[in-house]
Design an enzyme around this catalytic site. Sequence first.
Site, PDB file in Angstrom:
ATOM      1  N   ASP A   1       4.999  -5.305   5.899  1.00  0.00           N
ATOM      2  CA  ASP A   1       5.535  -6.629   6.249  1.00  0.00           C
ATOM      3  C   ASP A   1       5.536  -7.599   5.067  1.00  0.00           C
ATOM      4  OD1 ASP A   1       2.771  -6.720   6.374  1.00  0.00           O
ATOM      5  OD2 ASP A   1       2.731  -8.190   7.992  1.00  0.00           O
TER       6      ASP A   1
ATOM      7  N   GLY B   1       0.831  -1.209   0.000  1.00  0.00           N
ATOM      8  CA  GLY B   1       0.000   0.000   0.000  1.00  0.00           C
ATOM      9  C   GLY B   1       0.855   1.244   0.000  1.00  0.00           C
TER      10      GLY B   1
HETATM   11  P1  ATP Z   1       0.845  -2.821   3.505  1.00  0.00           P
HETATM   12  O1  ATP Z   1       1.225  -2.963   4.959  1.00  0.00           O
HETATM   13  O2  ATP Z   1       0.627  -1.411   3.111  1.00  0.00           O
HETATM   14  O3  ATP Z   1      -0.255  -3.748   3.065  1.00  0.00           O
HETATM   15  P2  ATP Z   1       2.737  -4.720   2.464  1.00  0.00           P
HETATM   16  O4  ATP Z   1       4.153  -4.576   2.045  1.00  0.00           O
HETATM   17  O5  ATP Z   1       2.474  -5.580   3.666  1.00  0.00           O
HETATM   18  O6  ATP Z   1       2.156  -3.264   2.649  1.00  0.00           O
HETATM   19  P3  ATP Z   1       1.620  -6.742   0.700  1.00  0.00           P
HETATM   20  O7  ATP Z   1       0.658  -6.610  -0.415  1.00  0.00           O
HETATM   21  O8  ATP Z   1       1.309  -7.674   1.811  1.00  0.00           O
HETATM   22  O9  ATP Z   1       1.874  -5.254   1.232  1.00  0.00           O
HETATM   23  O10 ATP Z   1       3.047  -7.192   0.101  1.00  0.00           O
HETATM   24  C1  ATP Z   1       3.614  -6.446  -0.978  1.00  0.00           C
HETATM   25  C2  ATP Z   1       4.203  -7.414  -1.967  1.00  0.00           C
HETATM   26  O11 ATP Z   1       5.265  -8.155  -1.358  1.00  0.00           O
HETATM   27  C3  ATP Z   1       3.262  -8.476  -2.507  1.00  0.00           C
HETATM   28  O12 ATP Z   1       2.429  -7.984  -3.537  1.00  0.00           O
HETATM   29  C4  ATP Z   1       4.249  -9.508  -3.036  1.00  0.00           C
HETATM   30  O13 ATP Z   1       4.739  -9.131  -4.292  1.00  0.00           O
HETATM   31  C5  ATP Z   1       5.387  -9.418  -2.010  1.00  0.00           C
HETATM   32  N1  ATP Z   1       5.269 -10.515  -1.038  1.00  0.00           N
HETATM   33  C6  ATP Z   1       4.453 -10.596   0.021  1.00  0.00           C
HETATM   34  N2  ATP Z   1       4.590 -11.775   0.653  1.00  0.00           N
HETATM   35  C7  ATP Z   1       5.518 -12.481  -0.046  1.00  0.00           C
HETATM   36  C8  ATP Z   1       6.108 -13.787   0.077  1.00  0.00           C
HETATM   37  N3  ATP Z   1       5.766 -14.612   1.042  1.00  0.00           N
HETATM   38  N4  ATP Z   1       7.043 -14.140  -0.834  1.00  0.00           N
HETATM   39  C9  ATP Z   1       7.391 -13.295  -1.818  1.00  0.00           C
HETATM   40  N5  ATP Z   1       6.875 -12.080  -1.990  1.00  0.00           N
HETATM   41  C10 ATP Z   1       5.952 -11.659  -1.124  1.00  0.00           C
END
Ligand code: ATP
Length: 328
Positions: free
Chosen positions: A106, A14
């Site tokens: 995260d 996000g």
């Molecule tokens: P927010 O807290 O704003 O939601 P975020 O970084 O937690 O931000 P996510 O959509 O959970 O947002 O993760 C961002 C991106 O990180 C995902 O779209 C994916 O590309 C990558 N990602 C998340 N989890 C994994 C995983 N287990 N392995 C590889 N890539 C991952």
Amino acid sequence: MQKLSKIAVLTSGGDAPGMNPCIRAVVRTAIYNGLQVAGIRQGYQGLIDNNLYEMNTRSVSNILNLGGTILKTARCIPFRTDEGMETAYQNLKANGIEGLVVIGGDGTFTGALRFSKKYPDIKVIGVPGTIDNDLYGSTYTLGFDTATNTVIEAIDKIRDTADAHDRLFFIEVMGRDSGAIALRAGISCGAEAILLPERDTVIGNLIENLKKGQYNKKSSSIVIVAEGDKSGGAYDLAEAVRQQIKFYDIKVTILGHLQRGGSPSAFDRILGSRLGFAAVNALINGETQKMVGLEANHIKLTDLEEALTQHQFKLEDDLMQMADVLSI
Ligand code: ATP
């Protein structure tokens, strides 16, 4: 220690106000230290699509005041696969990139850590960029302060109409797992009740408190509901209360995505600048698989592994207690 010559930066997950000041700091700190720097568009998707461009000091002019992220962000499913990661790695190698700054939450850090364990020759530093303020290793995350101020501004406006009409408003704010925005906005706006994912909501108590408020001649009431509150969301709560309270006209407002946008606050501009500056210096010092954060007003490096496993961010008990006392 092998000297770095080229790094890249991306924003992922996000968007959060403060990401642009952070990108600016990464680019300028890199160039100041004689490094080349590439911007990767649309987070991990851009890594897989080889969607990157060389940045210079002017690429980041006049962006300190902009919300969102000039690099765009995305949620990228292919990066979760081994094939996606391999493509990303090959693109980084082909572009001569040896270090990566990832700004996100995260999920972004989980991807970064997996990638960096698979391909340790690419050094990775994470910057906590999420409005939720839910990352271990930094008292504040980028965007949290601006989002809270945006929420406060909206609630102040709602309070005017609530007061004019003797209304009770249920206002839902962002925070699926964290009540950080709800708690601080609630204290700042004098909410009559703050419902958080971190504690159980007892509807009977809520109704009792609202009745007391009316008895004490309150002309309006504001109940802030964090998205992740377990009692079912603002609409369901409002309905449950409507059955038992007749003296207020009850309304619901979901603040939604307006909470993400807007020009970053002074706090987020400075935090973004500090974290971006620190991230590049960490890469130059040979660090990898770390998150840069701010604790007690000092930059701190935390292992990504630790930041992720200690993920549970705890809301301050004293703030919760104080909010209850001050809302009588
Ligand atoms: P927010 O807290 O704003 O939601 P975020 O970084 O937690 O931000 P996510 O959509 O959970 O947002 O993760 C961002 C991106 O990180 C995902 O779209 C994916 O590309 C990558 N990602 C998340 N989890 C994994 C995983 N287990 N392995 C590889 N890539 C991952």
